[in-house]
Design a protein around this motif. Structure first.
Motif, mmCIF file in Angstrom:
data_model
loop_
_atom_site.group_PDB
_atom_site.id
_atom_site.type_symbol
_atom_site.label_atom_id
_atom_site.label_comp_id
_atom_site.label_asym_id
_atom_site.label_seq_id
_atom_site.Cartn_x
_atom_site.Cartn_y
_atom_site.Cartn_z
ATOM 1 N N ALA A 38 0.843 -1.210 0.000
ATOM 2 C CA ALA A 38 0.000 0.000 0.000
ATOM 3 C C ALA A 38 0.871 1.251 0.000
ATOM 4 N N GLU A 39 1.895 1.253 0.826
ATOM 5 C CA GLU A 39 2.767 2.439 0.896
ATOM 6 C C GLU A 39 3.577 2.610 -0.397
ATOM 7 N N ALA A 74 -6.461 -6.212 4.154
ATOM 8 C CA ALA A 74 -5.582 -5.834 3.028
ATOM 9 C C ALA A 74 -6.388 -5.146 1.932
ATOM 10 N N ILE A 75 -7.534 -5.713 1.592
ATOM 11 C CA ILE A 75 -8.365 -5.134 0.526
ATOM 12 C C ILE A 75 -8.818 -3.729 0.930
ATOM 13 N N GLU A 76 -9.186 -3.612 2.174
ATOM 14 C CA GLU A 76 -9.632 -2.308 2.710
ATOM 15 C C GLU A 76 -8.501 -1.267 2.598
ATOM 16 N N ARG A 77 -7.318 -1.643 3.062
ATOM 17 C CA ARG A 77 -6.188 -0.690 3.073
ATOM 18 C C ARG A 77 -5.724 -0.376 1.654
ATOM 19 N N SER A 79 -7.415 -0.444 -1.040
ATOM 20 C CA SER A 79 -8.423 0.328 -1.794
ATOM 21 C C SER A 79 -8.347 1.821 -1.454
ATOM 22 N N LYS A 80 -7.609 2.161 -0.405
ATOM 23 C CA LYS A 80 -7.494 3.558 0.012
ATOM 24 C C LYS A 80 -6.206 4.211 -0.504
ATOM 25 N N ALA A 91 -8.898 -5.174 -9.746
ATOM 26 C CA ALA A 91 -8.033 -6.267 -9.267
ATOM 27 C C ALA A 91 -8.426 -6.696 -7.847
ATOM 28 N N LEU A 92 -8.723 -5.723 -6.997
ATOM 29 C CA LEU A 92 -9.111 -6.065 -5.616
ATOM 30 C C LEU A 92 -10.428 -6.850 -5.614
#
Ligand SMILES: CSC[C@H]1O[C@H](OP(=O)(O)O)[C@H](O)[C@@H]1O
Length: 370
Positions: A38-39, A74-77, A79-80, A91-92
């Motif tokens: 994510a980062e 993971a999907i939540e993070r 997606s942000k 993809a998510l």
């Protein structure tokens, strides 16, 4: 020489080419969990609509050891991370669907047994690999269809980077250019440097030079004069999200080029996989435009160029209205104006263009007959 792979899964970790350092340094960042991924997306270590989606898919794989809860976090993070490129959410969604079908197949609910988590990770890795591998086939098709638009001898102007570095495959806009050269066409490329992060000068110019193309970098403010002097035969760019009416979001400065093309009578093409089409959006007004940190504009190549006291507006994308887009080059063929919702709907379902046209004709006949 060819472009190094931007995304590599190796020994249970994800390695991302650090695109902030290209072209002067080739180094990879190792991601061992979904937060690292994510980062890396937020910091544009990995960037480009398809590449962001592929990386996010592997990010979900890294979370599988945490079971279903880990996957959901993971999907939540992920997606942000960046709001504009719809490939990320596409993809998510694929990873979410894979998790659901895994659960259904193993008929287990939130089991904490290690073997289930190991099996889940293997299953999700298969899905992430499939997304990555399919992108390679998709972009070969985009390149095949798109190169037909290139005259035997032509100057192409492109913006930002819609190449291998942005997709993990041959590239969308740049894939067309590379295929044109491979098929013997005399293609000369101009790359807008693409302020503020210089994806054109740093990434596209490097990628095309590595592949032996004749490439010239221009400042973004030079495109109009180059066109006026007859230096541009067509413009080809990538896309981050295409609304159901053909309005297209792409790197900031793309709309400028579309306006210039209209004024100079130059074709303006968008190249993108069907995963970039967002049928949930009626038009481009609804496309979320990412605004990034002011520091990106306040500096040039790492050196500050004006005072921190001065305000900055830093939208990373803009929207080109569909009537300015000469054609949308996809893996199912080249969609032409007017971009009817039914055509984009069929394309987004990846019917081949011939089937799409036949379905259009049959819908037309059916409507006449009612
Ligand atoms: C085929 S990549 C599409 C798109 O992504 C790039 O944006 P960014 O570098 O901010 O990720 C650029 O808009 C490309 O055209």
């Amino acid at each position: 020489m060819s472009t190094p792979e931007p995304i590599k899964w190796k020994n249970g970790s994800l390695y991302l080419l650090d695109q902030r350092k290209i072209p002067f340094e080739i180094s990879y960042v190792k991601c061992v969990n979904y937060i690292d991924v994510a980062e890396a997306i937020e910091d544009m270590i990995v960037r480009g609509a398809p590449a962001i989606g592929i990386a996010a898919g592997y990010g979900v794989v890294l979370a599988a050891e945490g079971g279903i809860c880990g996957v959901q976090s993971a999907i939540e993070r992920l997606s942000k991370t960046r709001p504009t490129a719809v490939n990320l959410f596409w993809a998510l969604k694929k990873m979410e669907e894979a998790t659901a079908s895994f659960l259904k197949a193993t008929d287990c609910k939130y089991s904490s047994s290690e073997s289930v988590e190991a099996k889940l990770k293997d299953y999700l890795l298969e899905t992430a690999n499939k997304i990555h591998q399919e992108e390679i086939q998709i972009e070969n098709l985009i390149a095949f269809y798109g190169q037909r638009l290139l005259p035997e001898r032509c100057n192409v102007l492109t913006h930002c980077n819609a190449g291998s570095l942005a997709t993990g495959a041959v590239g969308t806009a740049l894939g067309i250019i590379k295929m044109g050269k491979a098929m013997g066409k005399d293609v000369r490329v101009y790359c807008d440097e693409t302020r503020p992060l210089l994806q054109g000068a740093r990434l596209s110019a490097w990628e095309l030079w590595m592949e032996g193309l004749d490439v010239t970098v221009i400042c973004d403010n030079m495109a109009a004069f180059l066109m006026k002097k007859g230096g541009v035969d067509l413009v080809i760019v990538g896309a981050d999200r295409i609304a159901s009416n053909g309005d297209t979001a792409n790197k900031i400065g793309t709309y400028n080029l579309a306006l210039l093309c209209r004024h100079h009578g130059i074709p303006f093409y968008v190249a993108a996989p069907r995963s970039t089409i967002d049928m949930d959006l009626v038009d481009g007004e609804a496309i979320p435009i990412e605004e990034r940190r002011p520091e990106e504009v306040r500096s040039f190549g790492g050196a500050k160029i004006f005072l921190d006291d001065i305000s900055v507006w830093n939208p990373a994308f803009d929207i080109t209205p569909n009537d300015m887009v000469s054609g949308i080059i996809t893996e199912v063929g080249i969609l032409e104006k007017p971009y009817k919702r039914s055509i984009l709907e069929a394309a987004s379902k990846s019917l081949c263009l011939e089937e799409i046209k036949k379905s259009e004709e049959s819908i037309g006949k059916w409507r006449k007959g009612r």
